[in-house]
Design a protein around this motif. Sequence first.
Motif, PDB file in Angstrom:
ATOM      1  N   LEU A 199       1.214  -1.239  -0.279  1.00  0.00           N
ATOM      2  CA  LEU A 199      -0.364   0.104   0.164  1.00  0.00           C
ATOM      3  C   LEU A 199       1.103   0.907   0.243  1.00  0.00           C
ATOM      4  O   LEU A 199       0.847   2.335  -1.222  1.00  0.00           O
ATOM      5  N   TYR A 200       1.641   0.771   1.239  1.00  0.00           N
ATOM      6  CA  TYR A 200       2.699   2.602   1.255  1.00  0.00           C
ATOM      7  C   TYR A 200       3.674   2.540  -0.421  1.00  0.00           C
ATOM      8  O   TYR A 200       3.912   3.601  -0.898  1.00  0.00           O
ATOM      9  N   ASP A 201       3.705   1.603  -1.096  1.00  0.00           N
ATOM     10  CA  ASP A 201       4.583   2.099  -2.620  1.00  0.00           C
ATOM     11  C   ASP A 201       3.526   2.011  -3.247  1.00  0.00           C
ATOM     12  O   ASP A 201       4.294   3.117  -4.373  1.00  0.00           O
ATOM     13  N   GLN A 202       2.139   2.098  -3.526  1.00  0.00           N
ATOM     14  CA  GLN A 202       1.184   2.329  -4.056  1.00  0.00           C
ATOM     15  C   GLN A 202       0.571   3.606  -3.940  1.00  0.00           C
ATOM     16  O   GLN A 202       0.645   4.348  -5.027  1.00  0.00           O
ATOM     17  N   LEU A 203       1.272   4.564  -3.292  1.00  0.00           N
ATOM     18  CA  LEU A 203       0.494   5.478  -2.783  1.00  0.00           C
ATOM     19  C   LEU A 203       2.374   6.310  -2.388  1.00  0.00           C
ATOM     20  O   LEU A 203       1.756   7.934  -2.452  1.00  0.00           O
ATOM     21  N   LYS A 204       2.915   5.775  -2.590  1.00  0.00           N
ATOM     22  CA  LYS A 204       4.608   6.724  -2.444  1.00  0.00           C
ATOM     23  C   LYS A 204       4.217   8.001  -3.415  1.00  0.00           C
ATOM     24  O   LYS A 204       4.529   8.954  -2.794  1.00  0.00           O
ATOM     25  N   ASP A 205       4.703   8.026  -4.169  1.00  0.00           N
ATOM     26  CA  ASP A 205       4.582   8.755  -5.339  1.00  0.00           C
ATOM     27  C   ASP A 205       3.511  10.046  -5.480  1.00  0.00           C
ATOM     28  O   ASP A 205       3.700  11.404  -5.888  1.00  0.00           O
ATOM     29  N   THR A 206       2.530   9.465  -5.609  1.00  0.00           N
ATOM     30  CA  THR A 206       1.201  10.276  -5.463  1.00  0.00           C
ATOM     31  C   THR A 206       1.709  11.009  -4.659  1.00  0.00           C
ATOM     32  O   THR A 206       0.785  12.481  -4.438  1.00  0.00           O
ATOM     33  N   TYR A 207       1.613  10.415  -3.017  1.00  0.00           N
ATOM     34  CA  TYR A 207       1.169  11.685  -2.214  1.00  0.00           C
ATOM     35  C   TYR A 207       2.516  12.257  -1.232  1.00  0.00           C
ATOM     36  O   TYR A 207       2.794  12.607  -0.241  1.00  0.00           O
ATOM     37  N   ARG A 208       3.959  11.930  -1.705  1.00  0.00           N
ATOM     38  CA  ARG A 208       5.167  11.608  -1.657  1.00  0.00           C
ATOM     39  C   ARG A 208       5.711  11.009  -0.179  1.00  0.00           C
ATOM     40  O   ARG A 208       5.997  12.203   1.144  1.00  0.00           O
ATOM     41  N   LEU A 209       4.989   9.622   0.432  1.00  0.00           N
ATOM     42  CA  LEU A 209       5.365   9.621   2.012  1.00  0.00           C
ATOM     43  C   LEU A 209       6.376   9.348   1.899  1.00  0.00           C
ATOM     44  O   LEU A 209       7.542   9.014   0.621  1.00  0.00           O
ATOM     45  N   THR A 210       7.328   9.650   3.262  1.00  0.00           N
ATOM     46  CA  THR A 210       8.547   9.380   3.574  1.00  0.00           C
ATOM     47  C   THR A 210       8.536   8.516   4.408  1.00  0.00           C
ATOM     48  O   THR A 210       7.586   8.521   5.309  1.00  0.00           O
ATOM     49  N   GLU A 211       9.625   8.270   4.599  1.00  0.00           N
ATOM     50  CA  GLU A 211       9.785   7.444   6.272  1.00  0.00           C
ATOM     51  C   GLU A 211       8.995   6.502   6.269  1.00  0.00           C
ATOM     52  O   GLU A 211       8.034   5.895   7.508  1.00  0.00           O
ATOM     53  N   TYR A 212       9.438   5.416   6.127  1.00  0.00           N
ATOM     54  CA  TYR A 212       8.155   3.998   5.995  1.00  0.00           C
ATOM     55  C   TYR A 212       8.601   3.578   7.704  1.00  0.00           C
ATOM     56  O   TYR A 212       9.636   3.335   7.377  1.00  0.00           O
ATOM     57  N   GLY A 213       7.721   3.227   8.494  1.00  0.00           N
ATOM     58  CA  GLY A 213       8.629   2.800   8.749  1.00  0.00           C
ATOM     59  C   GLY A 213       7.116   1.279   9.511  1.00  0.00           C
ATOM     60  O   GLY A 213       6.058   1.700   9.190  1.00  0.00           O
ATOM     61  N   GLU A 214       7.453   0.257   9.914  1.00  0.00           N
ATOM     62  CA  GLU A 214       5.983  -0.865   9.950  1.00  0.00           C
ATOM     63  C   GLU A 214       6.912  -1.572  11.559  1.00  0.00           C
ATOM     64  O   GLU A 214       7.822  -2.081  11.603  1.00  0.00           O
ATOM     65  N   ARG A 215       6.184  -1.794  12.192  1.00  0.00           N
ATOM     66  CA  ARG A 215       6.691  -1.955  13.682  1.00  0.00           C
ATOM     67  C   ARG A 215       5.847  -3.476  13.622  1.00  0.00           C
ATOM     68  O   ARG A 215       6.881  -4.665  14.245  1.00  0.00           O
ATOM     69  N   HIS A 216       5.079  -3.681  13.161  1.00  0.00           N
ATOM     70  CA  HIS A 216       4.637  -5.593  13.165  1.00  0.00           C
ATOM     71  C   HIS A 216       3.681  -5.504  11.824  1.00  0.00           C
ATOM     72  O   HIS A 216       3.206  -4.340  11.992  1.00  0.00           O
ATOM     73  N   PRO A 217       3.701  -6.806  11.157  1.00  0.00           N
ATOM     74  CA  PRO A 217       2.943  -6.356  10.090  1.00  0.00           C
ATOM     75  C   PRO A 217       0.939  -6.367  11.190  1.00  0.00           C
ATOM     76  O   PRO A 217       0.396  -6.470  11.893  1.00  0.00           O
ATOM     77  N   GLY A 218       0.579  -5.374   9.643  1.00  0.00           N
ATOM     78  CA  GLY A 218      -0.465  -4.598  10.286  1.00  0.00           C
ATOM     79  C   GLY A 218      -0.777  -3.135  11.063  1.00  0.00           C
ATOM     80  O   GLY A 218      -1.555  -2.929  11.447  1.00  0.00           O
ATOM     81  N   GLN A 219       1.069  -2.772  10.780  1.00  0.00           N
ATOM     82  CA  GLN A 219       0.689  -1.232  11.516  1.00  0.00           C
ATOM     83  C   GLN A 219       1.586  -0.983  11.629  1.00  0.00           C
ATOM     84  O   GLN A 219       2.593  -0.898  10.774  1.00  0.00           O
ATOM     85  N   ALA A 220       1.319   0.317  10.323  1.00  0.00           N
ATOM     86  CA  ALA A 220       2.678   0.904   9.586  1.00  0.00           C
ATOM     87  C   ALA A 220       2.821   2.292   9.665  1.00  0.00           C
ATOM     88  O   ALA A 220       1.158   3.234   9.930  1.00  0.00           O
ATOM     89  N   ALA A 221       3.539   3.388   9.254  1.00  0.00           N
ATOM     90  CA  ALA A 221       3.413   4.490   9.527  1.00  0.00           C
ATOM     91  C   ALA A 221       4.619   5.046   8.155  1.00  0.00           C
ATOM     92  O   ALA A 221       5.575   4.437   7.795  1.00  0.00           O
ATOM     93  N   ALA A 222       4.158   6.301   8.658  1.00  0.00           N
ATOM     94  CA  ALA A 222       4.783   7.106   7.152  1.00  0.00           C
ATOM     95  C   ALA A 222       4.335   8.467   7.878  1.00  0.00           C
ATOM     96  O   ALA A 222       3.906   8.868   8.264  1.00  0.00           O
ATOM     97  N   GLN A 223       5.311   9.257   6.554  1.00  0.00           N
ATOM     98  CA  GLN A 223       5.090  11.077   6.702  1.00  0.00           C
ATOM     99  C   GLN A 223       4.750  11.013   5.705  1.00  0.00           C
ATOM    100  O   GLN A 223       5.241  11.037   4.207  1.00  0.00           O
ATOM    101  N   VAL A 224       3.276  12.598   5.919  1.00  0.00           N
ATOM    102  CA  VAL A 224       2.631  13.079   4.298  1.00  0.00           C
ATOM    103  C   VAL A 224       3.326  14.272   4.331  1.00  0.00           C
ATOM    104  O   VAL A 224       3.052  15.146   5.760  1.00  0.00           O
ATOM    105  N   PRO A 225       3.754  15.187   3.576  1.00  0.00           N
ATOM    106  CA  PRO A 225       3.641  16.985   3.598  1.00  0.00           C
ATOM    107  C   PRO A 225       1.782  16.922   3.932  1.00  0.00           C
ATOM    108  O   PRO A 225       0.607  16.722   3.073  1.00  0.00           O
TER     109      PRO A 225
END
Lengths: 224, 174
Positions: free
Chosen positions: B4-30
């Motif tokens: 999902l992150y890779d899919q949205l990354k370019d459109t929304y300029r997401l950075t700093e992907y992090g995943e603590r455990h499967p099912g919980q992801a974090a990302a930074q967005v402008p």
Amino acid sequence: MPEDKEIVTPVPPAERPEWVKDERTLTNSGLPEEERDWFCDARPRRAEKSWRVVENFMNWARAHSLWILAFGTGCGAIELRPLVTARYDISRLGMQMRPTPRQASVFLIGGYVSLKTLKRIVRSYEQMQGPKFVVAVCSCAINGGMYWDSYNTIKRIDEYIPVDVYVTGCMPRPEAVLAGFNLLKKLIREGKAEGQNLYADKFDWFKANQKQVITDWNMPDYNW
Amino acid sequence: MRQLYDQLKDTYRLTEYGERHPGQAAAQVPAERLTSLLTQLRDAHGFSHLVLMTCVDWLEQGQFQVTYILHNHTRRQDFILKVRVDRAHPVLPSIHTLWKQARVYQRELHEMFGLEFPGSPGIDEPMILESWQGPPPMRRDFDTRKFSEERYSHRPRSHSEPEARMKEQLYPED
């Protein structure tokens, strides 16, 4: 002990609105004009003692029917549930919880008091009919407790309303609260629970303290 | 979640992907892509639940980090979005149009951190701090102890001093 200065701020005759009768009349300055008639503008008065025999009898009666208005501002209010249920059962001591200040004689502050609740506490206290007593339960109400450096919690409730009995603890067990009530009963029987008269005597001191922290004072100066 | 992150990354300029455990992801967005990203996640990817909004004060970097946590009930996934705003001009788009309950969070963040959400209903009504005068109290440069000592300091009196009375009762010889 030094006598603290009475902070009486009389209304000078020149600035007096026509409905203010003399300098002892409360101006209720925070209220809008049309709401001033709803509230009393007289200051609280001392409850003078009657003959000793009569007073003793009345004190005996008062001590045996304490009706509580519990203001559960914090965790101390949790301890009131076991107090009224089967194990400690305060109704055997003639006490019961009341839902409204008009029916209560004991005001129980259970926990920390924030600025927002202080407003409601002052208002509820003034609405209670005399004779009225205040029990402060928990460290937070007495000296700030763990909220001693909090930005929104007042430290000592007895600077804003008079307190008759302090029950310390964080939180006090129901036994401690019961002991506090027994002490209150003893004080009432001896005629020493004089918080209400203290409030009438030091009214300006209490009011100045209340207005110092509640900066948007939109309450009547005294309402009953 | 990585997909999902890779899919949205370019459109929304997401950075700093992090995943603590499967099912919980974090990302930074402008901040300027935030509303459109939240709309996309809610409508197209099933993140229908706004769990919470909260704020971290990065005083040293001169920034506020506002965190949005979204939850997908069908796939049981959490998506944590972090937005950095300048501390001097903390203005963020209001998302009360996407989730009604966001106005409550925004009111609280406005009161506690001084964040601005233009257009959010009732944002200036006090929630906890009635008649508050002073800087927003949850900012890290707010000295709560000093404020408390100035404002709620002990005032001298002549009646019923509990300290003196307890001293008299417990240590009468002192």
